[in-house]
Structure formats: C-alpha cells, structure tokens
Design a protein around this motif. Structure first.
Motif, PDB file in Angstrom:
ATOM      1  N   GLN A  27     -17.537 -21.782  -7.424  1.00  9.07           N
ATOM      2  CA  GLN A  27     -16.805 -21.942  -8.507  1.00  9.07           C
ATOM      3  C   GLN A  27     -15.666 -20.747  -8.846  1.00  9.07           C
ATOM      4  OE1 GLN A  27     -20.413 -20.700 -10.456  1.00  9.07           O
ATOM      5  NE2 GLN A  27     -20.542 -22.514 -11.531  1.00  9.07           N
ATOM      6  N   VAL A  28     -15.963 -19.592  -7.930  1.00  9.66           N
ATOM      7  CA  VAL A  28     -14.840 -18.675  -7.918  1.00  9.66           C
ATOM      8  C   VAL A  28     -13.384 -19.022  -7.300  1.00  9.66           C
ATOM      9  CG1 VAL A  28     -14.038 -16.360  -6.999  1.00  9.66           C
ATOM     10  CG2 VAL A  28     -16.315 -16.776  -8.111  1.00  9.66           C
ATOM     11  N   LEU A  29     -13.995 -19.984  -6.169  1.00 12.04           N
ATOM     12  CA  LEU A  29     -12.499 -20.470  -5.336  1.00 12.04           C
ATOM     13  C   LEU A  29     -11.845 -21.530  -6.139  1.00 12.04           C
ATOM     14  CD1 LEU A  29     -14.276 -20.853  -1.940  1.00 12.04           C
ATOM     15  CD2 LEU A  29     -12.287 -19.236  -2.462  1.00 12.04           C
ATOM     16  N   GLU A  30     -12.696 -22.477  -6.866  1.00 15.29           N
ATOM     17  CA  GLU A  30     -12.245 -23.280  -7.720  1.00 15.29           C
ATOM     18  C   GLU A  30     -11.221 -22.655  -8.869  1.00 15.29           C
ATOM     19  OE1 GLU A  30     -11.146 -27.329  -8.879  1.00 15.29           O
ATOM     20  OE2 GLU A  30     -12.356 -26.583  -7.317  1.00 15.29           O
ATOM     21  N   ILE A  31     -11.572 -21.715  -9.430  1.00 17.66           N
ATOM     22  CA  ILE A  31     -10.907 -21.023 -10.535  1.00 17.66           C
ATOM     23  C   ILE A  31      -9.845 -20.502  -9.884  1.00 17.66           C
ATOM     24  CG2 ILE A  31     -11.057 -19.049 -12.242  1.00 17.66           C
ATOM     25  CD1 ILE A  31     -14.034 -20.027 -12.836  1.00 17.66           C
ATOM     26  N   PHE A  32      -9.841 -19.725  -8.692  1.00 15.64           N
ATOM     27  CA  PHE A  32      -8.917 -19.060  -8.126  1.00 15.64           C
ATOM     28  C   PHE A  32      -7.650 -20.046  -7.749  1.00 15.64           C
ATOM     29  CE2 PHE A  32      -6.498 -18.005  -4.289  1.00 15.64           C
ATOM     30  CZ  PHE A  32      -5.859 -16.975  -4.677  1.00 15.64           C
ATOM     31  N   SER A  33      -8.052 -21.213  -7.505  1.00 14.81           N
ATOM     32  CA  SER A  33      -7.009 -22.257  -6.948  1.00 14.81           C
ATOM     33  C   SER A  33      -6.154 -22.614  -8.145  1.00 14.81           C
ATOM     34  CB  SER A  33      -7.591 -23.519  -6.334  1.00 14.81           C
ATOM     35  OG  SER A  33      -8.221 -24.153  -7.155  1.00 14.81           O
ATOM     36  N   LYS A  34      -6.994 -22.524  -9.468  1.00 12.08           N
ATOM     37  CA  LYS A  34      -6.211 -23.247 -10.646  1.00 12.08           C
ATOM     38  C   LYS A  34      -5.380 -22.198 -11.408  1.00 12.08           C
ATOM     39  CE  LYS A  34      -8.821 -27.208 -11.213  1.00 12.08           C
ATOM     40  NZ  LYS A  34      -8.511 -27.658  -9.995  1.00 12.08           N
ATOM     41  N   ILE A  35      -5.718 -20.612 -11.245  1.00 12.04           N
ATOM     42  CA  ILE A  35      -5.092 -19.483 -12.178  1.00 12.04           C
ATOM     43  C   ILE A  35      -3.631 -19.459 -11.793  1.00 12.04           C
ATOM     44  CG2 ILE A  35      -7.144 -18.429 -12.230  1.00 12.04           C
ATOM     45  CD1 ILE A  35      -6.072 -16.389 -10.468  1.00 12.04           C
ATOM     46  N   ASN A  36      -2.933 -19.967 -10.743  1.00 14.83           N
ATOM     47  CA  ASN A  36      -1.409 -19.675 -10.649  1.00 14.83           C
ATOM     48  C   ASN A  36      -0.672 -20.573 -11.726  1.00 14.83           C
ATOM     49  OD1 ASN A  36       0.647 -18.295  -9.378  1.00 14.83           O
ATOM     50  ND2 ASN A  36       0.963 -20.199  -7.749  1.00 14.83           N
ATOM     51  N   SER A  37      -1.347 -21.456 -12.210  1.00 10.99           N
ATOM     52  CA  SER A  37      -0.749 -22.527 -13.150  1.00 10.99           C
ATOM     53  C   SER A  37      -0.868 -21.927 -14.561  1.00 10.99           C
ATOM     54  CB  SER A  37      -1.208 -23.830 -13.209  1.00 10.99           C
ATOM     55  OG  SER A  37      -2.705 -23.769 -13.538  1.00 10.99           O
ATOM     56  N   ILE A  38      -1.842 -20.645 -14.840  1.00 12.99           N
ATOM     57  CA  ILE A  38      -2.009 -20.221 -16.050  1.00 12.99           C
ATOM     58  C   ILE A  38      -0.979 -19.187 -16.180  1.00 12.99           C
ATOM     59  CG2 ILE A  38      -3.881 -19.197 -17.598  1.00 12.99           C
ATOM     60  CD1 ILE A  38      -5.931 -21.014 -16.020  1.00 12.99           C
ATOM     61  N   GLU A  39      -0.404 -18.956 -17.152  1.00 14.63           N
ATOM     62  CA  GLU A  39       0.489 -17.885 -17.252  1.00 14.63           C
ATOM     63  C   GLU A  39      -0.331 -16.416 -17.505  1.00 14.63           C
ATOM     64  OE1 GLU A  39       4.165 -16.277 -20.257  1.00 14.63           O
ATOM     65  OE2 GLU A  39       3.719 -18.545 -20.104  1.00 14.63           O
ATOM     66  N   ASN A  40       0.224 -15.602 -16.776  1.00  6.32           N
ATOM     67  CA  ASN A  40      -0.499 -13.850 -16.933  1.00  6.32           C
ATOM     68  C   ASN A  40      -2.083 -14.101 -16.972  1.00  6.32           C
ATOM     69  OD1 ASN A  40       2.224 -12.909 -17.215  1.00  6.32           O
ATOM     70  ND2 ASN A  40       1.849 -13.700 -19.610  1.00  6.32           N
ATOM     71  N   ALA A  41      -2.582 -15.039 -15.902  1.00  6.78           N
ATOM     72  CA  ALA A  41      -4.111 -14.949 -15.752  1.00  6.78           C
ATOM     73  C   ALA A  41      -4.635 -13.963 -14.701  1.00  6.78           C
ATOM     74  CB  ALA A  41      -4.326 -16.671 -15.348  1.00  6.78           C
ATOM     75  N   VAL A  42      -5.668 -13.518 -15.181  1.00  2.92           N
ATOM     76  CA  VAL A  42      -6.350 -12.128 -14.396  1.00  2.92           C
ATOM     77  C   VAL A  42      -7.695 -12.955 -13.907  1.00  2.92           C
ATOM     78  CG1 VAL A  42      -7.075 -10.025 -13.900  1.00  2.92           C
ATOM     79  CG2 VAL A  42      -4.899 -10.269 -15.147  1.00  2.92           C
ATOM     80  N   LEU A  43      -7.859 -13.050 -12.611  1.00  2.44           N
ATOM     81  CA  LEU A  43      -9.561 -13.350 -12.410  1.00  2.44           C
ATOM     82  C   LEU A  43     -10.083 -12.088 -11.847  1.00  2.44           C
ATOM     83  CD1 LEU A  43     -11.556 -15.331 -11.431  1.00  2.44           C
ATOM     84  CD2 LEU A  43     -10.414 -15.530  -9.255  1.00  2.44           C
ATOM     85  N   GLY A  44     -11.058 -11.861 -12.539  1.00  2.00           N
ATOM     86  CA  GLY A  44     -11.818 -10.695 -12.241  1.00  2.00           C
ATOM     87  C   GLY A  44     -13.329 -10.866 -11.928  1.00  2.00           C
ATOM     88  N   LEU A  45     -13.754 -10.011 -10.803  1.00  2.00           N
ATOM     89  CA  LEU A  45     -15.041 -10.097 -10.304  1.00  2.00           C
ATOM     90  C   LEU A  45     -15.755  -8.839 -10.168  1.00  2.00           C
ATOM     91  CD1 LEU A  45     -14.124 -12.207  -7.202  1.00  2.00           C
ATOM     92  CD2 LEU A  45     -15.037 -13.039  -9.170  1.00  2.00           C
ATOM     93  N   PHE A  46     -16.876  -8.722 -10.595  1.00  2.00           N
ATOM     94  CA  PHE A  46     -17.636  -7.633 -10.769  1.00  2.00           C
ATOM     95  C   PHE A  46     -18.747  -7.800  -9.268  1.00  2.00           C
ATOM     96  CE2 PHE A  46     -16.818  -6.873 -15.207  1.00  2.00           C
ATOM     97  CZ  PHE A  46     -16.271  -5.726 -15.045  1.00  2.00           C
ATOM     98  N   VAL A  47     -18.831  -6.967  -8.466  1.00  2.00           N
ATOM     99  CA  VAL A  47     -19.734  -7.216  -7.403  1.00  2.00           C
ATOM    100  C   VAL A  47     -20.807  -6.106  -7.470  1.00  2.00           C
ATOM    101  CG1 VAL A  47     -19.629  -7.173  -4.834  1.00  2.00           C
ATOM    102  CG2 VAL A  47     -17.691  -7.871  -5.932  1.00  2.00           C
ATOM    103  N   ASP A  48     -21.955  -6.769  -7.641  1.00  2.00           N
ATOM    104  CA  ASP A  48     -23.158  -5.786  -7.561  1.00  2.00           C
ATOM    105  C   ASP A  48     -23.056  -4.367  -8.510  1.00  2.00           C
ATOM    106  OD1 ASP A  48     -24.623  -7.530  -6.070  1.00  2.00           O
ATOM    107  OD2 ASP A  48     -23.743  -6.492  -4.278  1.00  2.00           O
ATOM    108  N   ALA A  49     -21.954  -4.514  -9.502  1.00  2.00           N
ATOM    109  CA  ALA A  49     -21.966  -3.354 -10.466  1.00  2.00           C
ATOM    110  C   ALA A  49     -21.182  -2.266  -9.751  1.00  2.00           C
ATOM    111  CB  ALA A  49     -23.259  -2.987 -11.315  1.00  2.00           C
TER     112      ALA A  49
END
Length: 95
Positions: A27-49
C-alpha cells in the motif's frame, strides 16, 4: 507497526497526521508511486511510534525525505532518487 498519513493542499485525498492508518508495504509503495502527480503531497510514515518519516517531491527527479527520531528529538534531512525512496520503504518493513 507502520502507520501512514497523506497530506496535500487540495485535501481531496488526505489522511490527517493525527489519524494515521496502519499500512502494508504494498500500500505504501502504491501511494508513493502516485504522490508525484498530487500537488504538494506529503507521504508520512510512523514507524513503531519512535520515528516519523515525511516524503515529498523536491523536483522531477529528487525526493525530500525528513526522518524524525521522536524519542531523541532529532531530525535528519535527505534528498533521494525515486529508487532510493522505494528501497527505504522496503527496508522499513523488513525491521
């Protein structure tokens, strides 16, 4: 556990930071592959808090990656290629 959020200026496709959702590697890789087309998008991940990673497009070829160590209050800034960010995401899920 990896939690995901997505911020963008249009708010049409967004998951607030405070409402981050559990995510699978695919899911993360799929979203990452699409965020370049979304203006000013930020993909954020929390890893084990203990760590937060923010990924956003810097230019056509480079991604700005902010890594925040939430336990030690440190931040690191990197500029990576698309392939390097994909590898980073895969490495996060190996832990």
């Amino acid at each position: 556990m990896i939690l995901l959020y997505l911020e963008n200026s249009s708010k049409l496709l967004s998951v607030k930071r405070e409402e981050a959702l559990p995510a699978l590697k695919s899911q993360v890789l799929e979203i990452f592959s699409k965020i370049n087309s979304i203006e000013n998008a930020v993909l954020g991940l929390f890893v084990d808090a203990s760590m937060e990673i923010r990924i956003q497009s810097y230019n056509k070829y480079i991604w700005k990656v902010e890594v925040m160590d939430l336990l030690n209050y440190k931040m690191f800034l990197y500029y990576y290629s698309t392939q390097r960010v994909q590898q980073l995401i895969q490495d996060i899920f190996k832990v």
